[in-house]
Write a protein that holds these residues in place. Structure first.
Motif, PDB file in Angstrom:
ATOM      1  N   THR A  26       0.807  -1.223   0.000  1.00 32.45           N
ATOM      2  CA  THR A  26       0.000   0.000   0.000  1.00 32.45           C
ATOM      3  C   THR A  26       0.829   1.257   0.000  1.00 32.45           C
ATOM      4  O   THR A  26       0.291   2.359   0.124  1.00 32.45           O
ATOM      5  CB  THR A  26      -0.922   0.026   1.238  1.00 32.45           C
ATOM      6  N   CYS A  27       2.114   1.160  -0.125  1.00 31.79           N
ATOM      7  CA  CYS A  27       2.986   2.328  -0.054  1.00 31.79           C
ATOM      8  C   CYS A  27       2.636   3.352  -1.118  1.00 31.79           C
ATOM      9  O   CYS A  27       2.465   4.531  -0.843  1.00 31.79           O
ATOM     10  CB  CYS A  27       4.453   1.899  -0.185  1.00 31.79           C
ATOM     11  N   LEU A  28       2.478   2.924  -2.366  1.00 31.81           N
ATOM     12  CA  LEU A  28       2.179   3.834  -3.467  1.00 31.81           C
ATOM     13  C   LEU A  28       0.768   4.417  -3.321  1.00 31.81           C
ATOM     14  O   LEU A  28       0.535   5.595  -3.583  1.00 31.81           O
ATOM     15  CB  LEU A  28       2.334   3.109  -4.812  1.00 31.81           C
ATOM     16  N   GLN A  29      -0.211   3.588  -2.846  1.00 31.46           N
ATOM     17  CA  GLN A  29      -1.574   4.060  -2.672  1.00 31.46           C
ATOM     18  C   GLN A  29      -1.631   5.142  -1.593  1.00 31.46           C
ATOM     19  O   GLN A  29      -2.358   6.112  -1.709  1.00 31.46           O
ATOM     20  CB  GLN A  29      -2.488   2.895  -2.294  1.00 31.46           C
ATOM     21  N   ASN A  30      -0.849   4.946  -0.528  1.00 35.85           N
ATOM     22  CA  ASN A  30      -0.798   5.929   0.539  1.00 35.85           C
ATOM     23  C   ASN A  30      -0.345   7.273   0.009  1.00 35.85           C
ATOM     24  O   ASN A  30      -0.922   8.299   0.328  1.00 35.85           O
ATOM     25  CB  ASN A  30       0.183   5.421   1.612  1.00 35.85           C
ATOM     26  N   GLU A  31       0.657   7.287  -0.829  1.00 30.78           N
ATOM     27  CA  GLU A  31       1.161   8.514  -1.435  1.00 30.78           C
ATOM     28  C   GLU A  31       0.111   9.132  -2.350  1.00 30.78           C
ATOM     29  O   GLU A  31       0.011  10.358  -2.444  1.00 30.78           O
ATOM     30  CB  GLU A  31       2.448   8.215  -2.200  1.00 30.78           C
ATOM     31  N   THR A  32      -0.680   8.298  -3.011  1.00 26.22           N
ATOM     32  CA  THR A  32      -1.740   8.801  -3.898  1.00 26.22           C
ATOM     33  C   THR A  32      -2.754   9.623  -3.129  1.00 26.22           C
ATOM     34  O   THR A  32      -3.161  10.705  -3.563  1.00 26.22           O
ATOM     35  CB  THR A  32      -2.451   7.622  -4.604  1.00 26.22           C
ATOM     36  N   ASP A  33      -3.182   9.137  -1.958  1.00 24.22           N
ATOM     37  CA  ASP A  33      -4.144   9.886  -1.142  1.00 24.22           C
ATOM     38  C   ASP A  33      -3.558  11.214  -0.689  1.00 24.22           C
ATOM     39  O   ASP A  33      -4.229  12.259  -0.692  1.00 24.22           O
ATOM     40  CB  ASP A  33      -4.554   9.058   0.074  1.00 24.22           C
ATOM     41  N   ARG A  34      -2.286  11.190  -0.255  1.00 23.19           N
ATOM     42  CA  ARG A  34      -1.654  12.429   0.210  1.00 23.19           C
ATOM     43  C   ARG A  34      -1.591  13.465  -0.914  1.00 23.19           C
ATOM     44  O   ARG A  34      -1.907  14.641  -0.712  1.00 23.19           O
ATOM     45  CB  ARG A  34      -0.256  12.126   0.735  1.00 23.19           C
ATOM     46  N   LEU A  35      -1.174  13.019  -2.103  1.00 22.46           N
ATOM     47  CA  LEU A  35      -1.075  13.944  -3.229  1.00 22.46           C
ATOM     48  C   LEU A  35      -2.456  14.475  -3.642  1.00 22.46           C
ATOM     49  O   LEU A  35      -2.593  15.631  -4.052  1.00 22.46           O
ATOM     50  CB  LEU A  35      -0.399  13.263  -4.415  1.00 22.46           C
ATOM     51  N   ALA A  36      -3.490  13.626  -3.531  1.00 24.68           N
ATOM     52  CA  ALA A  36      -4.850  14.069  -3.860  1.00 24.68           C
ATOM     53  C   ALA A  36      -5.302  15.163  -2.896  1.00 24.68           C
ATOM     54  O   ALA A  36      -5.921  16.164  -3.303  1.00 24.68           O
ATOM     55  CB  ALA A  36      -5.816  12.887  -3.811  1.00 24.68           C
ATOM     56  N   LEU A  37      -4.966  15.028  -1.610  1.00 24.31           N
ATOM     57  CA  LEU A  37      -5.328  16.049  -0.632  1.00 24.31           C
ATOM     58  C   LEU A  37      -4.564  17.344  -0.880  1.00 24.31           C
ATOM     59  O   LEU A  37      -5.110  18.442  -0.718  1.00 24.31           O
ATOM     60  CB  LEU A  37      -5.049  15.541   0.781  1.00 24.31           C
ATOM     61  N   VAL A  59       2.999  16.628   9.894  1.00 27.76           N
ATOM     62  CA  VAL A  59       1.897  15.846  10.459  1.00 27.76           C
ATOM     63  C   VAL A  59       1.429  14.857   9.402  1.00 27.76           C
ATOM     64  O   VAL A  59       1.288  15.213   8.221  1.00 27.76           O
ATOM     65  CB  VAL A  59       0.724  16.768  10.881  1.00 27.76           C
ATOM     66  N   HIS A  60       1.201  13.625   9.783  1.00 28.44           N
ATOM     67  CA  HIS A  60       0.694  12.637   8.835  1.00 28.44           C
ATOM     68  C   HIS A  60      -0.675  13.075   8.329  1.00 28.44           C
ATOM     69  O   HIS A  60      -1.505  13.597   9.089  1.00 28.44           O
ATOM     70  CB  HIS A  60       0.603  11.260   9.498  1.00 28.44           C
ATOM     71  N   PHE A  61      -0.935  12.897   7.041  1.00 27.57           N
ATOM     72  CA  PHE A  61      -2.173  13.435   6.453  1.00 27.57           C
ATOM     73  C   PHE A  61      -3.421  12.869   7.106  1.00 27.57           C
ATOM     74  O   PHE A  61      -4.483  13.475   7.057  1.00 27.57           O
ATOM     75  CB  PHE A  61      -2.189  13.220   4.925  1.00 27.57           C
ATOM     76  N   CYS A  62      -3.355  11.697   7.714  1.00 27.47           N
ATOM     77  CA  CYS A  62      -4.532  11.144   8.395  1.00 27.47           C
ATOM     78  C   CYS A  62      -4.908  11.979   9.622  1.00 27.47           C
ATOM     79  O   CYS A  62      -6.011  11.838  10.154  1.00 27.47           O
ATOM     80  CB  CYS A  62      -4.268   9.700   8.814  1.00 27.47           C
ATOM     81  N   ASN A  63      -3.953  12.812  10.080  1.00 23.77           N
ATOM     82  CA  ASN A  63      -4.215  13.683  11.223  1.00 23.77           C
ATOM     83  C   ASN A  63      -4.480  15.128  10.806  1.00 23.77           C
ATOM     84  O   ASN A  63      -4.551  16.006  11.667  1.00 23.77           O
ATOM     85  CB  ASN A  63      -3.034  13.627  12.196  1.00 23.77           C
ATOM     86  N   TRP A  64      -4.565  15.357   9.498  1.00 21.51           N
ATOM     87  CA  TRP A  64      -4.874  16.709   9.035  1.00 21.51           C
ATOM     88  C   TRP A  64      -6.321  17.063   9.416  1.00 21.51           C
ATOM     89  O   TRP A  64      -7.197  16.199   9.471  1.00 21.51           O
ATOM     90  CB  TRP A  64      -4.695  16.814   7.516  1.00 21.51           C
TER      91      TRP A  64
END
Length: 1007
Positions: A26-37, A59-64
């Motif tokens: 899921t490493c690449l998918q995780n980066e996809t969500d961050r870039l989308a945000l 801050v990790h994007f899940c904590n944004w």
């Protein structure tokens, strides 16, 4: 060296972290969500509450802020909740990369632009909430790919186009909320396939067509909100068998038909059927909906009785039955005493009769609003009304209530609005209307109250409107009342017997918009303090005994639109300061003792907006006012003498030259017209000199292709004078037709000295010999680009309209403007010149419209000039015994041999007015036996007025205000076409009423 390799280390470090903490897959998918945000953030232009301060790499994007990630997939974004954060910007299409997103809530922000199609890639999305933004464009059709969507809320945006039929694939959808947009088209029947739907909210759009019967298949439906659309047809009867329904609202549509009497709606809480065309009785079965708290069916055509079973509705808050055709007494109020939560009882504008029962005092203590207006109630108001301590609004106007007003209003401490006007109350105005700190409106006009105005009204410090007009009140105006600084809408004391001067405290009314003290016995001078009333828009003081000069201080009232001080004893000159009131549109100074020069600036440049009658010593002004020239003062005479001394020799030489030229012209014309010496009326103004040859050329030899109209005495051609670059209308008389020559002379005589913006301007006449030696007579007028009113009211087929290049439909406001234009012109003909002119043939084909749609009356072939001689009416032209005029528009008394009169023109105008707003000609085929346009309209007022209005304007605007305007116009038409001439309205009153209707209509449209 370290800096050289740093760009390659960052991705490597990120992958190491992924492999350490997360699943490497899921490493690449995780980066996809961050870039989308990050892309989402970059599309935001303003961040009012700094919500994105936390959106950084520390801050990790899940904590944004606003971002939530899943439990099973802790590295994937499952919710984006940023509602009410003051965000301004667009929605990034990269939002479609958040493939695990289940909730997106962006409501109450300022997003604009289109909703990106990429949202359709969010197959896990369950809640999409984008309401109260400014999204534009169409609803994305590929939302149908969001197969798990359960809640779709796009309310209050600027979306356009149709509701996509593709949404029927969203089988899990429970709430479809698309209201407050600009959606068009119809409700797709496929919506009935969404079996999970429990809410359909499509109100305040432009949807058309019928309510699909397929909606009746939605067994889980609880909320159906379709208000403020253009829906037609009947409500599907199957809707009333969906037991889960809680709220139905179809207000402000064009629905009709009867409602089922055997409905089964155990969970029903609110019914909204207002402003439609429903008929028949109110279903008794509604009484079985024990949870019902709102019944709103106003502005329909329900008839019959009010169900007594409504008394069983323990939760009923509002019963709104306004403006229907209910025929009942008020005994049903006895049952409503069981409705312990009742707050509003609106029964106005029906056919309810009898007395107001004493049981009204036993209604719920929670009652705040009672309206019994515009019914047929009589006798007194029960004294027990004071047992309703929370009553805020009480309306009983336009009934037949009588007797003295003995209610102790002081006990109604929360009363805000009291309307008792248009009844037959007697006695004094109760002084108990005092110290009511919430009271804002008192309307008690058109009764028989006597005595003085209670000074105690001055203690109502929140009063913004006070109307005591048209009673028999006497005494002076209390200083305590006229100094109420809270008054801002209206102070109307007109039509009473008040005496004395206007108190100087009038200066405290600095927020008042309308002041009417007309038709009393007030005297003295207008106090200078009136100049402090800076918010005044209308000031009416006519029909009193005010004297002195018109105060200069009126120039301070820059918001003034109407000023009427006629029928007083004002003297002196007209102050030039009145020309500084740039917003003034109506000024009446008639029947005073004014003298001197009339200004020629400001409103005085518009003769139709100013009335100066009955001031015999006025002079000057613009030509259209027809006033005598002012005498030259001595100093001016001296200057004039020196000027003449220098110019007389030049003038004499010019006159001699002119005489020589005129003798040559006279000799030439005498040679041409030997066959007949033609007598022509003398015109006050210089006309174009146009020969037969010039007319022949201008009309292309009087080509049939140039005919724009055919009348009783000839044809009208369109002509073009190329040298002058001028288009004209040429009326060529058919001299073989009996009466044509008399018609020609009548028109010349009538138009000889009159000038008005709403009269067709006569440019020239031609009386000559044609190329074949025949006598020829023609009148040349200004060319009216938009043709006759007849063509606009009764347009041809769709194909004919297409050939014209535009639809020939007039909007309500255009019809009102034209009606006012015509009335203004007729008033000028009757009362605005030295002689009274009776038009005699007023009809739509004789009303022409210029490029700005301003109306001009033409065709004076049947006009009669009359004048008052020793109190009798003398006609300058004899009339034959035959009835002249156009069938349907001719006054009935003309058929009995009565002479032409102003009242005859009034009748013709009335028929024209009714024709303009019904779309029916007076010779309509449906009029048989004793039915004519007058009786047709009269029999349908007031309740069926929207059934007879011209269909092309019937639904131009919704709401009661539109219907009120149409009703008022129709009533004017009926009042002006009464069979007995003496009962017809005066044209001045007609103009005043139409102007008020226009103002009200425009104001309502701006709301």
């Amino acid at each position: 060296m370290a800096n050289k390799w740093w760009p390659f280390c960052v991705p490597l470090l990120w992958c190491c972290l992924c492999s350490f903490k997360f699943n490497p897959a899921t490493c690449l998918q995780n980066e996809t969500d961050r870039l989308a945000l990050i892309s989402f953030k970059q599309a935001i232009l303003q961040d009012a509450f700094q919500v994105f301060n936390s959106w950084n790499d520390s801050v990790h994007f899940c904590n944004w802020s606003g971002v939530s990630c899943g439990r099973r997939h802790p590295d994937r974004v499952v919710a984006l909740n940023l509602n009410s954060q003051g965000l301004v910007g667009t929605l990034s299409p990269h939002i479609g990369n958040l493939s695990f997103l289940r909730l997106m809530d962006l409501q109450n922000n300022s997003f604009h632009g289109q909703i990106p199609q990429e949202i359709g890639r969010l197959s896990r999305l369950q809640h999409l909430v984008l309401s109260n933004n400014s999204f534009q464009g169409n609803i994305p059709t590929n939302l149908s790919h969001c197969s798990n969507l359960m809640y779709l809320d796009l309310i209050d945006n600027k979306l356009v186009g149709n509701i996509p039929a593709e949404l029927d694939s969203l089988q899990k959808l429970g709430a479809l909320e698309l209201g407050r947009n600009k959606l068009t088209g119809s409700i797709p029947p496929s919506i009935g396939n969404l079996s999970s739907l429990w809410a359909i909210i499509l109100g305040v759009s432009d949807l058309q067509g019928q309510i699909p019967e397929e909606i009746s298949r939605l067994g889980n439906l609880e909320y159906l909100m379709l208000t403020d659309n253009n829906l037609v047809g009947e409500v599907p009867p199957g809707l009333f068998n969906i037991s889960s329904i809680s709220k139905i609202s179809v207000d402000h549509n064009q629905l009709h038909g009867r409602l089922p009497s055997d409905t089964t709606l155990p969970n029903l809480k609110a019914l909204g059927f207002s402003f439609n065309r429903f008929t028949g009785p109110i279903p008794n079965s509604w009484s079985n909906a024990s949870a019902l708290y709102l019944i709103s069916i106003e502005s329909n055509r329900f008839s019959g009785l009010v169900p007594r079973g409504f008394g069983m509705l323990q939760h009923l808050l509002y019963l709104i039955l306004h403006q229907n055709q209910l025929q009942d007494d008020l005994s049903f109020i006895n049952s409503l005493t069981n409705c312990t939560s009742l707050k509003g009882l609106i029964l106005s504008s029906n056919f309810l009769e009898g007395t107001v029962p004493n049981s009204i005092a036993n209604l719920s203590k929670s009652v705040q609003y009672i309206s019994l207006s515009e019914n047929q109630l009589h006798n007194a108001i029960p004294l027990g009304i004071v047992n309703l301590p929370n009553l805020r609004r009480f309306e009983c106007n336009h009934n037949y209530l009588t007797g003295p007003l003995l209610v102790d209003f002081e006990k109604l401490r929360h009363l805000e609005y009291l309307d008792l006007e248009n009844n037959k109350f007697t006695g004094i105005i109760p002084s108990s209307i005092r110290n009511l700190s919430f009271l804002s409106h008192i309307l008690m006009g058109f009764n028989n109250f006597s005595g003085s105005i209670p000074a105690s009204l001055g203690t109502c410090h929140n009063l913004i409107e006070l109307d005591l007009s048209h009673n028999s009140l006497s005494g002076s105006i209390p200083r305590e009342v006229i100094s109420l600084t809270s008054l801002s809408i209206l102070l109307n004391l007109s039509g009473n017997e008040l005496t004395g001067p206007i108190p100087s405290e009038i200066g405290f009314l600095q927020n008042l918009a309308q002041l009417d003290l007309s038709d009393n016995r007030l005297s003295g001078m207008i106090p200078s303090t009136i100049g402090k009333c800076l918010s005044l828009e209308q000031l009416r003081l006519e029909g009193n005994s005010f004297d002195g000069e018109i105060p200069q201080v009126l120039s301070a009232l820059q918001g003034l639109q109407e000023l009427d001080i006629s029928r007083n004893n004002f003297s002196g000159g007209i102050p030039d300061s009145l020309t500084q009131l740039h917003g003034l549109s109506y000024l009446n100074l008639s029947f005073n003792k004014l003298h001197g020069m009339v200004p020629n600036r400001g409103i005085f440049l518009n003769a139709s907006a100013v009335s100066l009658m009955g001031n015999n010593d006025l002079c000057g002004g613009i030509t259209e006012m027809k006033l005598p020239s002012c005498l030259i003062t001595n100093s001016k005479k001296i200057n004039l003498f020196h000027g003449l001394k220098m110019t007389i020799p030049v003038v004499v030489a010019a006159i001699l030259s002119a005489l020589f030229v005129c003798s040559l012209i006279f000799w030439h014309r005498k040679r041409i017209s030997r066959k007949k010496n033609i007598s022509m009326p003398l015109f006050e103004h210089q006309f174009l000199r146009i020969s037969y040859a010039e007319l022949f050329k201008a009309t292309d030899g009087f080509s049939i292709a140039n005919i724009i109209g055919v009348g009783s005495y000839g044809s009208v051609y369109k002509g073009l004078f190329e040298q002058l670059g001028m288009e004209v209308a040429v009326k060529v008389l058919n001299l073989q037709r009996r009466g044509a020559s008399n018609s020609f002379m009548s028109e010349c005589q009538a138009l000889r000295t009159i000038r008005h913006r709403n009269l067709l301007k006569l440019l020239s006449v031609c009386s000559s010999i044609d190329f074949e030696g025949n006598y020829f007579k023609a009148l040349i007028y200004e060319f009216m680009v938009n043709g006759s009113l007849e063509k606009w009211l009764h347009a041809g087929s769709v194909e004919e309209d297409a050939q014209e290049g535009e639809s020939r439909n007039l909007k309500v406001i255009e019809r009102l403007n034209i009606a006012i234009d015509i009335a203004t012109a007729i008033e000028y003909l009757h009362n605005g010149s030295s002689s009274t002119i009776i038009h005699g043939d007023l009809k739509p084909s004789n009303v022409l419209l210029d490029e700005e749609m301003t109306a001009h009356i033409g065709d004076f072939g049947l006009a009669k000039i009359v004048a008052s001689v020793s109190g009798e009416i003398q006609q300058y032209q004899s009339s034959s015994t035959a009835i002249k005029g156009s069938i349907g528009y001719v006054a009935p008394e003309y058929g009995l041999g009565d002479p032409v009169s102003k009242e005859g023109d009034m009748y013709s105008y009335a028929i024209l007015l009714l024709e303009m707003f019904t779309g029916k000609k007076p010779i309509d085929e449906s009029f048989k036996d004793d039915l004519n346009l007058h009786t047709y309209v009269e029999r349908n007022l007031p309740d069926r007025v929207m059934e007879i209005v011209d269909p092309r304007i019937a639904f131009e605007d919704g709401g009661g205000s539109f219907e009120d305007c149409i009703l008022s116009i129709m009533r004017i038409g009926v009042a002006c076409s009464m069979e007995q001439p003496g009962k017809r309205m005066k044209m001045g009153d007609v103009i005043s009423e139409l102007v008020k209707i226009k103002g009200f209509y425009l104001k309502e449209r701006l709301k």
